[in-house]
Motif scaffolding. Sequence first.
Motif, PDB file in Angstrom:
ATOM      1  N   ASP A  63      12.570   6.031  10.327  1.00 49.62           N
ATOM      2  CA  ASP A  63      11.171   6.416  10.466  1.00 49.62           C
ATOM      3  C   ASP A  63      10.424   5.844   9.265  1.00 49.62           C
ATOM      4  OD1 ASP A  63       8.896   7.588  11.434  1.00 49.62           O
ATOM      5  OD2 ASP A  63       9.354   9.574  10.635  1.00 49.62           O
ATOM      6  N   THR A  64      10.412   4.500   9.179  1.00 49.38           N
ATOM      7  CA  THR A  64       9.885   3.811   8.006  1.00 49.38           C
ATOM      8  C   THR A  64       8.573   3.120   8.329  1.00 49.38           C
ATOM      9  OG1 THR A  64      12.165   3.383   7.346  1.00 49.38           O
ATOM     10  CG2 THR A  64      10.477   2.129   6.224  1.00 49.38           C
ATOM     11  N   ASP A  65       7.637   3.222   7.418  1.00 49.38           N
ATOM     12  CA  ASP A  65       6.344   2.560   7.553  1.00 49.38           C
ATOM     13  C   ASP A  65       6.335   1.346   6.630  1.00 49.38           C
ATOM     14  OD1 ASP A  65       3.733   1.799   7.831  1.00 49.38           O
ATOM     15  OD2 ASP A  65       2.868   3.654   7.076  1.00 49.38           O
ATOM     16  N   ALA A  66       6.237   0.149   7.201  1.00 48.06           N
ATOM     17  CA  ALA A  66       6.247  -1.081   6.415  1.00 48.06           C
ATOM     18  C   ALA A  66       4.837  -1.594   6.142  1.00 48.06           C
ATOM     19  CB  ALA A  66       7.070  -2.155   7.138  1.00 48.06           C
ATOM     20  N   ILE A  67       3.834  -0.818   6.496  1.00 44.01           N
ATOM     21  CA  ILE A  67       2.438  -1.206   6.273  1.00 44.01           C
ATOM     22  C   ILE A  67       2.040  -0.792   4.859  1.00 44.01           C
ATOM     23  CG2 ILE A  67       0.069  -0.897   7.084  1.00 44.01           C
ATOM     24  CD1 ILE A  67       1.979  -2.404   9.011  1.00 44.01           C
ATOM     25  N   SER A  68       1.285  -1.677   4.207  1.00 47.13           N
ATOM     26  CA  SER A  68       0.865  -1.394   2.835  1.00 47.13           C
ATOM     27  C   SER A  68      -0.514  -1.999   2.592  1.00 47.13           C
ATOM     28  CB  SER A  68       1.876  -1.989   1.850  1.00 47.13           C
ATOM     29  OG  SER A  68       1.880  -3.396   1.953  1.00 47.13           O
ATOM     30  N   GLY A  69      -1.048  -1.725   1.422  1.00 48.13           N
ATOM     31  CA  GLY A  69      -2.325  -2.306   1.030  1.00 48.13           C
ATOM     32  C   GLY A  69      -2.192  -3.792   0.772  1.00 48.13           C
ATOM     33  N   PHE A  70      -3.337  -4.446   0.611  1.00 52.02           N
ATOM     34  CA  PHE A  70      -3.335  -5.880   0.348  1.00 52.02           C
ATOM     35  C   PHE A  70      -2.644  -6.177  -0.991  1.00 52.02           C
ATOM     36  CE2 PHE A  70      -6.702  -5.573   3.435  1.00 52.02           C
ATOM     37  CZ  PHE A  70      -6.591  -6.751   4.156  1.00 52.02           C
ATOM     38  N   PRO A  71      -1.813  -7.226  -1.045  1.00 54.03           N
ATOM     39  CA  PRO A  71      -1.176  -7.607  -2.303  1.00 54.03           C
ATOM     40  C   PRO A  71      -2.211  -8.135  -3.301  1.00 54.03           C
ATOM     41  CG  PRO A  71      -0.376  -8.964  -0.469  1.00 54.03           C
ATOM     42  CD  PRO A  71      -1.405  -8.047   0.076  1.00 54.03           C
ATOM     43  N   ALA A  72      -1.963  -7.911  -4.560  1.00 51.02           N
ATOM     44  CA  ALA A  72      -2.899  -8.305  -5.617  1.00 51.02           C
ATOM     45  C   ALA A  72      -2.646  -9.722  -6.128  1.00 51.02           C
ATOM     46  CB  ALA A  72      -2.815  -7.315  -6.770  1.00 51.02           C
ATOM     47  N   ASP A  73      -1.582 -10.392  -5.654  1.00 56.74           N
ATOM     48  CA  ASP A  73      -1.224 -11.703  -6.209  1.00 56.74           C
ATOM     49  C   ASP A  73      -1.540 -12.875  -5.287  1.00 56.74           C
ATOM     50  OD1 ASP A  73       0.631 -11.222  -4.251  1.00 56.74           O
ATOM     51  OD2 ASP A  73       2.388 -11.541  -5.525  1.00 56.74           O
ATOM     52  N   ARG A  74      -2.513 -12.751  -4.399  1.00 56.64           N
ATOM     53  CA  ARG A  74      -2.853 -13.826  -3.466  1.00 56.64           C
ATOM     54  C   ARG A  74      -4.157 -14.532  -3.821  1.00 56.64           C
ATOM     55  NH1 ARG A  74       0.388 -12.338   1.075  1.00 56.64           N
ATOM     56  NH2 ARG A  74       2.198 -11.527  -0.027  1.00 56.64           N
ATOM     57  N   GLY A  75      -4.817 -14.091  -4.871  1.00 60.25           N
ATOM     58  CA  GLY A  75      -6.083 -14.703  -5.231  1.00 60.25           C
ATOM     59  C   GLY A  75      -7.263 -14.168  -4.432  1.00 60.25           C
ATOM     60  N   TRP A  76      -7.058 -13.068  -3.732  1.00 68.03           N
ATOM     61  CA  TRP A  76      -8.125 -12.455  -2.951  1.00 68.03           C
ATOM     62  C   TRP A  76      -8.933 -11.521  -3.836  1.00 68.03           C
ATOM     63  CZ3 TRP A  76      -4.044 -10.638   1.058  1.00 68.03           C
ATOM     64  CH2 TRP A  76      -3.608 -11.744   1.813  1.00 68.03           C
ATOM     65  N   ASP A  77     -10.223 -11.496  -3.653  1.00 64.96           N
ATOM     66  CA  ASP A  77     -11.084 -10.551  -4.367  1.00 64.96           C
ATOM     67  C   ASP A  77     -10.998  -9.218  -3.629  1.00 64.96           C
ATOM     68  OD1 ASP A  77     -12.975  -9.099  -5.694  1.00 64.96           O
ATOM     69  OD2 ASP A  77     -14.624 -10.496  -5.337  1.00 64.96           O
ATOM     70  N   LEU A  78     -10.075  -8.368  -4.039  1.00 67.40           N
ATOM     71  CA  LEU A  78      -9.810  -7.124  -3.330  1.00 67.40           C
ATOM     72  C   LEU A  78     -10.978  -6.152  -3.386  1.00 67.40           C
ATOM     73  CD1 LEU A  78      -6.060  -6.573  -4.278  1.00 67.40           C
ATOM     74  CD2 LEU A  78      -7.026  -7.686  -2.255  1.00 67.40           C
ATOM     75  N   ASP A  79     -11.833  -6.283  -4.400  1.00 63.73           N
ATOM     76  CA  ASP A  79     -12.978  -5.379  -4.508  1.00 63.73           C
ATOM     77  C   ASP A  79     -14.026  -5.650  -3.430  1.00 63.73           C
ATOM     78  OD1 ASP A  79     -11.891  -4.080  -6.700  1.00 63.73           O
ATOM     79  OD2 ASP A  79     -12.794  -5.516  -8.102  1.00 63.73           O
ATOM     80  N   THR A  80     -14.101  -6.887  -2.936  1.00 62.35           N
ATOM     81  CA  THR A  80     -15.112  -7.224  -1.925  1.00 62.35           C
ATOM     82  C   THR A  80     -14.501  -7.612  -0.582  1.00 62.35           C
ATOM     83  OG1 THR A  80     -15.178  -9.529  -2.636  1.00 62.35           O
ATOM     84  CG2 THR A  80     -16.727  -8.014  -3.689  1.00 62.35           C
ATOM     85  N   LEU A  81     -13.188  -7.528  -0.457  1.00 60.50           N
ATOM     86  CA  LEU A  81     -12.523  -7.959   0.774  1.00 60.50           C
ATOM     87  C   LEU A  81     -12.834  -7.054   1.957  1.00 60.50           C
ATOM     88  CD1 LEU A  81     -10.554  -9.962   2.078  1.00 60.50           C
ATOM     89  CD2 LEU A  81      -8.697  -8.479   1.347  1.00 60.50           C
ATOM     90  N   PHE A  82     -12.882  -5.758   1.734  1.00 60.56           N
ATOM     91  CA  PHE A  82     -13.083  -4.812   2.834  1.00 60.56           C
ATOM     92  C   PHE A  82     -14.549  -4.693   3.202  1.00 60.56           C
ATOM     93  CE2 PHE A  82     -14.124  -0.569   4.389  1.00 60.56           C
ATOM     94  CZ  PHE A  82     -13.339  -0.513   5.507  1.00 60.56           C
ATOM     95  N   SER A  83     -14.814  -4.620   4.512  1.00 58.05           N
ATOM     96  CA  SER A  83     -16.149  -4.324   5.030  1.00 58.05           C
ATOM     97  C   SER A  83     -15.996  -3.513   6.303  1.00 58.05           C
ATOM     98  CB  SER A  83     -16.933  -5.596   5.324  1.00 58.05           C
ATOM     99  OG  SER A  83     -18.142  -5.278   5.985  1.00 58.05           O
ATOM    100  N   ASP A  84     -16.852  -2.521   6.486  1.00 59.69           N
ATOM    101  CA  ASP A  84     -16.840  -1.740   7.728  1.00 59.69           C
ATOM    102  C   ASP A  84     -17.293  -2.571   8.921  1.00 59.69           C
ATOM    103  OD1 ASP A  84     -15.969   0.666   6.615  1.00 59.69           O
ATOM    104  OD2 ASP A  84     -17.993   1.182   5.977  1.00 59.69           O
ATOM    105  N   ASP A  85     -17.992  -3.672   8.661  1.00 61.30           N
ATOM    106  CA  ASP A  85     -18.536  -4.526   9.712  1.00 61.30           C
ATOM    107  C   ASP A  85     -17.511  -5.601  10.077  1.00 61.30           C
ATOM    108  OD1 ASP A  85     -19.926  -6.176  11.409  1.00 61.30           O
ATOM    109  OD2 ASP A  85     -21.483  -6.712   9.948  1.00 61.30           O
ATOM    110  N   PRO A  86     -16.894  -5.542  11.261  1.00 60.12           N
ATOM    111  CA  PRO A  86     -15.881  -6.535  11.638  1.00 60.12           C
ATOM    112  C   PRO A  86     -16.447  -7.937  11.811  1.00 60.12           C
ATOM    113  CG  PRO A  86     -16.343  -5.082  13.486  1.00 60.12           C
ATOM    114  CD  PRO A  86     -17.089  -4.531  12.307  1.00 60.12           C
ATOM    115  N   ASP A  87     -17.775  -8.066  11.919  1.00 59.17           N
ATOM    116  CA  ASP A  87     -18.384  -9.384  12.099  1.00 59.17           C
ATOM    117  C   ASP A  87     -18.811 -10.031  10.784  1.00 59.17           C
ATOM    118  OD1 ASP A  87     -18.118  -9.268  14.888  1.00 59.17           O
ATOM    119  OD2 ASP A  87     -19.954  -8.068  15.056  1.00 59.17           O
ATOM    120  N   GLN A  88     -18.639  -9.336   9.678  1.00 58.11           N
ATOM    121  CA  GLN A  88     -19.035  -9.907   8.394  1.00 58.11           C
ATOM    122  C   GLN A  88     -18.030 -10.985   7.997  1.00 58.11           C
ATOM    123  OE1 GLN A  88     -19.968  -7.118   5.314  1.00 58.11           O
ATOM    124  NE2 GLN A  88     -20.014  -8.696   3.734  1.00 58.11           N
TER     125      GLN A  88
END
Length: 115
Positions: A63-88
Motif C-alpha cells: 500500500d505504497t504511494d510513489a507520488i511526490s512533490g516536484f524535485p528541486a534539482d531540475r532547474g524548475w522555478d518551483l515557486d512559480t511552477l504551480f498555477s490553479d489555471d490549467p491553461d496558463q
Amino acid sequence: PDPRVLARHLRTELVDEDAAEAHTPAPVAAVTEDEPIAIVGMSCRYPGGVTTPEELWQLVIGDTDAISGFPADRGWDLDTLFSDDPDQVGTSYTREGGFLHDAADFDPDFFGINP
C-alpha cells in the motif's frame, strides 16, 4: 508505413545497400506455448525510489504511494511552477507527480546523448 518499411527505407538512404544486406539479422524463431520463460536480467528505476525488481514488486503489492512533490534539482522555478489555471502557459496545475528523484544523476555524456 510499418516499422519494417521505415527501417528498410532508412537503411537504403543511409547505408550502402550491399553492406546493409550483409548485416541483416537472421529471423528469430517463435516461442512455443510450452516453452518456459527465462528472465536473464532486469533493471528498474521507478518513482518511489524503486531501483530493483524486488522493490518494484513491493511497490505493486504494498500500500505504497510513489507520488511526490516536484524535485528541486531540475532547474524548475518551483515557486512559480504551480498555477490553479490549467491553461496558463509554462505552469503546472498539479503539485505532485511520479518523479525519478535521482534522474539528475544520469550521465548523458557517458551514453553520447544530449542532456
